[in-house]
Motif scaffolding. Structure first.
Motif, PDB file in Angstrom:
ATOM      1  N   MET A   1       0.849  -1.190   0.000  1.00 50.42           N
ATOM      2  CA  MET A   1       0.000   0.000   0.000  1.00 50.42           C
ATOM      3  C   MET A   1       0.888   1.245   0.000  1.00 50.42           C
ATOM      4  SD  MET A   1      -2.885   1.078   2.803  1.00 50.42           S
ATOM      5  CE  MET A   1      -3.726   2.644   2.670  1.00 50.42           C
ATOM      6  N   LYS A   2       0.629   2.116  -0.942  1.00 55.45           N
ATOM      7  CA  LYS A   2       1.453   3.312  -1.070  1.00 55.45           C
ATOM      8  C   LYS A   2       1.084   4.318  -0.001  1.00 55.45           C
ATOM      9  CE  LYS A   2       2.902   6.841  -4.328  1.00 55.45           C
ATOM     10  NZ  LYS A   2       2.743   7.387  -5.685  1.00 55.45           N
ATOM     11  N   GLN A   3       2.081   4.816   0.715  1.00 59.52           N
ATOM     12  CA  GLN A   3       1.832   5.793   1.774  1.00 59.52           C
ATOM     13  C   GLN A   3       1.886   7.208   1.212  1.00 59.52           C
ATOM     14  OE1 GLN A   3       4.709   5.063   4.847  1.00 59.52           O
ATOM     15  NE2 GLN A   3       3.439   3.514   5.810  1.00 59.52           N
ATOM     16  N   THR A   4       0.939   8.032   1.685  1.00 54.69           N
ATOM     17  CA  THR A   4       0.925   9.440   1.288  1.00 54.69           C
ATOM     18  C   THR A   4       1.958  10.189   2.096  1.00 54.69           C
ATOM     19  OG1 THR A   4      -1.432   9.299   0.830  1.00 54.69           O
ATOM     20  CG2 THR A   4      -0.503  11.511   1.100  1.00 54.69           C
ATOM     21  N   PRO A   5       2.868  10.907   1.454  1.00 54.12           N
ATOM     22  CA  PRO A   5       3.893  11.638   2.215  1.00 54.12           C
ATOM     23  C   PRO A   5       3.260  12.707   3.082  1.00 54.12           C
ATOM     24  CG  PRO A   5       3.907  12.292  -0.094  1.00 54.12           C
ATOM     25  CD  PRO A   5       2.991  11.108   0.002  1.00 54.12           C
ATOM     26  N   LEU A   6       3.880  12.952   4.223  1.00 49.76           N
ATOM     27  CA  LEU A   6       3.376  13.972   5.124  1.00 49.76           C
ATOM     28  C   LEU A   6       3.525  15.348   4.486  1.00 49.76           C
ATOM     29  CD1 LEU A   6       4.891  12.754   8.521  1.00 49.76           C
ATOM     30  CD2 LEU A   6       2.521  12.531   7.750  1.00 49.76           C
ATOM     31  N   ALA A   7       2.496  16.165   4.673  1.00 44.07           N
ATOM     32  CA  ALA A   7       2.535  17.509   4.112  1.00 44.07           C
ATOM     33  C   ALA A   7       3.593  18.340   4.824  1.00 44.07           C
ATOM     34  CB  ALA A   7       1.166  18.162   4.256  1.00 44.07           C
ATOM     35  N   ARG A   8       4.375  19.109   4.043  1.00 49.91           N
ATOM     36  CA  ARG A   8       5.395  19.958   4.618  1.00 49.91           C
ATOM     37  C   ARG A   8       4.749  21.213   5.183  1.00 49.91           C
ATOM     38  NH1 ARG A   8       8.312  24.245   2.792  1.00 49.91           N
ATOM     39  NH2 ARG A   8       7.328  24.141   0.731  1.00 49.91           N
ATOM     40  N   SER A   9       5.231  21.675   6.330  1.00 44.34           N
ATOM     41  CA  SER A   9       4.716  22.902   6.915  1.00 44.34           C
ATOM     42  C   SER A   9       5.050  24.088   6.021  1.00 44.34           C
ATOM     43  CB  SER A   9       5.325  23.130   8.307  1.00 44.34           C
ATOM     44  OG  SER A   9       4.949  22.097   9.176  1.00 44.34           O
ATOM     45  N   VAL A  10       4.113  25.010   5.912  1.00 44.45           N
ATOM     46  CA  VAL A  10       4.334  26.226   5.130  1.00 44.45           C
ATOM     47  C   VAL A  10       5.294  27.133   5.891  1.00 44.45           C
ATOM     48  CG1 VAL A  10       3.233  28.240   4.077  1.00 44.45           C
ATOM     49  CG2 VAL A  10       2.036  26.037   4.127  1.00 44.45           C
ATOM     50  N   THR A  11       6.275  27.673   5.216  1.00 46.01           N
ATOM     51  CA  THR A  11       7.293  28.503   5.855  1.00 46.01           C
ATOM     52  C   THR A  11       7.143  29.966   5.439  1.00 46.01           C
ATOM     53  OG1 THR A  11       8.895  28.253   4.058  1.00 46.01           O
ATOM     54  CG2 THR A  11       8.882  26.539   5.776  1.00 46.01           C
ATOM     55  N   MET A  12       7.912  30.814   6.117  1.00 43.85           N
ATOM     56  CA  MET A  12       7.931  32.227   5.742  1.00 43.85           C
ATOM     57  C   MET A  12       8.439  32.410   4.307  1.00 43.85           C
ATOM     58  SD  MET A  12       9.160  34.595   8.917  1.00 43.85           S
ATOM     59  CE  MET A  12       8.277  34.633  10.477  1.00 43.85           C
ATOM     60  N   GLU A  13       9.381  31.545   3.893  1.00 44.78           N
ATOM     61  CA  GLU A  13       9.904  31.627   2.542  1.00 44.78           C
ATOM     62  C   GLU A  13       8.792  31.391   1.524  1.00 44.78           C
ATOM     63  OE1 GLU A  13      11.362  30.121   5.018  1.00 44.78           O
ATOM     64  OE2 GLU A  13      13.388  30.981   5.154  1.00 44.78           O
ATOM     65  N   ASP A  14       7.896  30.429   1.827  1.00 40.43           N
ATOM     66  CA  ASP A  14       6.776  30.154   0.925  1.00 40.43           C
ATOM     67  C   ASP A  14       5.862  31.373   0.812  1.00 40.43           C
ATOM     68  OD1 ASP A  14       7.624  27.493   0.541  1.00 40.43           O
ATOM     69  OD2 ASP A  14       6.572  26.859   2.359  1.00 40.43           O
ATOM     70  N   VAL A  15       5.582  31.994   1.936  1.00 38.38           N
ATOM     71  CA  VAL A  15       4.714  33.172   1.940  1.00 38.38           C
ATOM     72  C   VAL A  15       5.376  34.305   1.162  1.00 38.38           C
ATOM     73  CG1 VAL A  15       3.568  34.909   3.378  1.00 38.38           C
ATOM     74  CG2 VAL A  15       3.632  32.519   4.121  1.00 38.38           C
ATOM     75  N   ALA A  16       6.665  34.501   1.405  1.00 38.23           N
ATOM     76  CA  ALA A  16       7.393  35.575   0.722  1.00 38.23           C
ATOM     77  C   ALA A  16       7.373  35.364  -0.786  1.00 38.23           C
ATOM     78  CB  ALA A  16       8.828  35.626   1.236  1.00 38.23           C
ATOM     79  N   ARG A  17       7.585  34.105  -1.222  1.00 40.84           N
ATOM     80  CA  ARG A  17       7.599  33.798  -2.657  1.00 40.84           C
ATOM     81  C   ARG A  17       6.225  34.065  -3.276  1.00 40.84           C
ATOM     82  NH1 ARG A  17       8.607  28.849  -2.091  1.00 40.84           N
ATOM     83  NH2 ARG A  17      10.824  29.189  -1.654  1.00 40.84           N
ATOM     84  N   ASP A  18       5.180  33.651  -2.567  1.00 42.36           N
ATOM     85  CA  ASP A  18       3.824  33.825  -3.093  1.00 42.36           C
ATOM     86  C   ASP A  18       3.433  35.297  -3.151  1.00 42.36           C
ATOM     87  OD1 ASP A  18       1.175  32.267  -3.719  1.00 42.36           O
ATOM     88  OD2 ASP A  18       0.577  33.844  -2.303  1.00 42.36           O
ATOM     89  N   ALA A  19       3.863  36.069  -2.150  1.00 42.79           N
ATOM     90  CA  ALA A  19       3.489  37.487  -2.083  1.00 42.79           C
ATOM     91  C   ALA A  19       4.433  38.378  -2.888  1.00 42.79           C
ATOM     92  CB  ALA A  19       3.455  37.947  -0.627  1.00 42.79           C
ATOM     93  N   GLY A  20       5.559  37.814  -3.345  1.00 42.41           N
ATOM     94  CA  GLY A  20       6.514  38.597  -4.120  1.00 42.41           C
ATOM     95  C   GLY A  20       7.281  39.592  -3.270  1.00 42.41           C
ATOM     96  N   VAL A  21       7.586  39.205  -2.023  1.00 39.71           N
ATOM     97  CA  VAL A  21       8.331  40.086  -1.120  1.00 39.71           C
ATOM     98  C   VAL A  21       9.469  39.295  -0.496  1.00 39.71           C
ATOM     99  CG1 VAL A  21       6.284  41.493  -0.603  1.00 39.71           C
ATOM    100  CG2 VAL A  21       6.848  39.535   0.861  1.00 39.71           C
ATOM    101  N   SER A  22      10.271  39.955   0.326  1.00 41.14           N
ATOM    102  CA  SER A  22      11.383  39.274   0.992  1.00 41.14           C
ATOM    103  C   SER A  22      10.892  38.562   2.257  1.00 41.14           C
ATOM    104  CB  SER A  22      12.471  40.282   1.371  1.00 41.14           C
ATOM    105  OG  SER A  22      11.993  41.147   2.397  1.00 41.14           O
TER     106      SER A  22
END
Length: 338
Positions: A1-22
């Motif tokens: 049975m294939k296991q679903t990988p655990l979701a990675r926690s969202v980081t400040m870097e992810d937010v910065a990339r999405d918002a287009g800021v540092s």
């Protein structure tokens, strides 16, 4: 049975990339810095909400050298007097931005010390102890400089404040009340000898000497079951009954009343009974227990304020705050009391 990988926690870097800021700007927004324009703040918050970002509050608190957490150690949560203290503590810290971690000592010095060490290891900003039974030296060693407030006991430890009710006066009040009702054979059901809470006993002994009366001391634990067992043993012994009994606390007094009722003895007609603490159930019309109010909720509120003052750096040297007990007369000692 294939296991679903655990979701990675969202980081400040992810937010910065999405918002287009540092990342630094995201950090400023999360710390509610006024140095961010409204437009960029809105963009960062929108991205954070869309991505499900949750700030790591523990990390930010540790970075500021504060966890905004207080460790609270109680002797026994089966006795509602400690629940009243807890209510007082939470009322006292309301609006301060602090939260509490709770542990129970259960009259075991080893368990108490383990809990204290855990509080310190988890970097609690301060510790409040309600009903601490260990030694001053053990307390000082376990705290390792962490600010502390002890409720119900006066401790001579550097940096440790004390908040308590005058237990010696409580013992005196009990004897004065019973003597004033005409009682001369007044017994005191005391706690175990090893516990460091002797002031109620000392107040009782002092008042008995003042009135020229012979003390009658019996030891028990601090529970309803213990009070019932002590009274049952006394009744089985055939010894002359006291006409009045002052129990160390209300739970013990209620157990004594139960044992007397089982034997068909009337309270207060055959034996007057009173306790100490003034827990809520003592005032129940079904029990009507005369007690001495220790102001448990107020003790918690005062302890919380003392701790907050110490953490704010405005308290100065460790203090001792002592409240005056109040006699609450009910029908278990005085049939005319309503």
């Amino acid at each position: 049975m294939k296991q679903t990988p655990l979701a990675r926690s969202v980081t400040m870097e992810d937010v910065a990339r999405d918002a287009g800021v540092s990342r630094a700007l995201v950090s400023l927004v999360m710390r509610e810095s006024p140095k961010v324009s409204p437009a960029k703040r809105a963009a960062v918050l929108q991205s954070a909400a869309a991505l499900g970002y949750s700030p790591n509050r523990l990390a930010s608190r540790l970075a500021s050298h504060r966890t905004n957490t207080l460790g609270v150690l109680f002797l026994d949560l089966h006795n509602s007097v400690f629940a009243d203290m807890y209510d007082g503590i939470t009322e006292g810290i309301a609006g301060s931005g602090n939260q509490v971690m709770v542990a129970v000592g259960s009259a075991d010095p080893g368990t108490e010390l383990d809990a204290l060490k855990n509080f310190v290891d988890l970097r609690a900003d301060g510790v409040i102890l309600a009903g601490y039974t260990g030694s001053a030296g053990e307390l000082e060693a376990a705290l390792r400089g962490t600010p502390a407030v002890v409720i119900t006991r006066e401790m001579e430890v550097d940096g440790v404040a004390s908040v308590l009710t005058d237990d010696f006066r409580s013992g005196v009040l009990a004897v004065e009340h019973l003597h004033g009702l005409g009682h001369r054979r007044i017994a005191h059901v005391d706690i175990s000898d090893w516990l460091p809470y002797t002031a109620r006993r000392e107040g009782y002994l002092h008042a008995m000497r003042q009135f020229g009366l012979e003390p009658m001391l019996v030891h028990s634990d601090m529970t309803e079951r213990g009070g019932r067992a002590v009274m049952e043993a006394f009744l089985a012994s055939g010894a002359t009954l006291p006409t009045a009994i002052f129990a160390h606390n209300d739970l013990t007094a209620i157990g004594i009343m139960e044992a007397l009722a089982i034997r068909g003895l009337a309270v207060p007609g055959d034996v007057a009974v009173m306790g100490c603490d003034n827990i809520e159930v003592a005032a129940s019309p079904l029990i009507g227990l005369t007690s001495i109010d220790q102001h448990a909720g107020e003790l918690g509120r005062v302890a919380a304020q003392v701790m907050l003052d110490r953490l704010a750096g405005s308290a100065g040297p460790a203090v001792t705050r002592k409240l005056e007990p109040v006699l609450m007369v009910r029908r278990s000692s005085d049939p005319s009391a309503v």
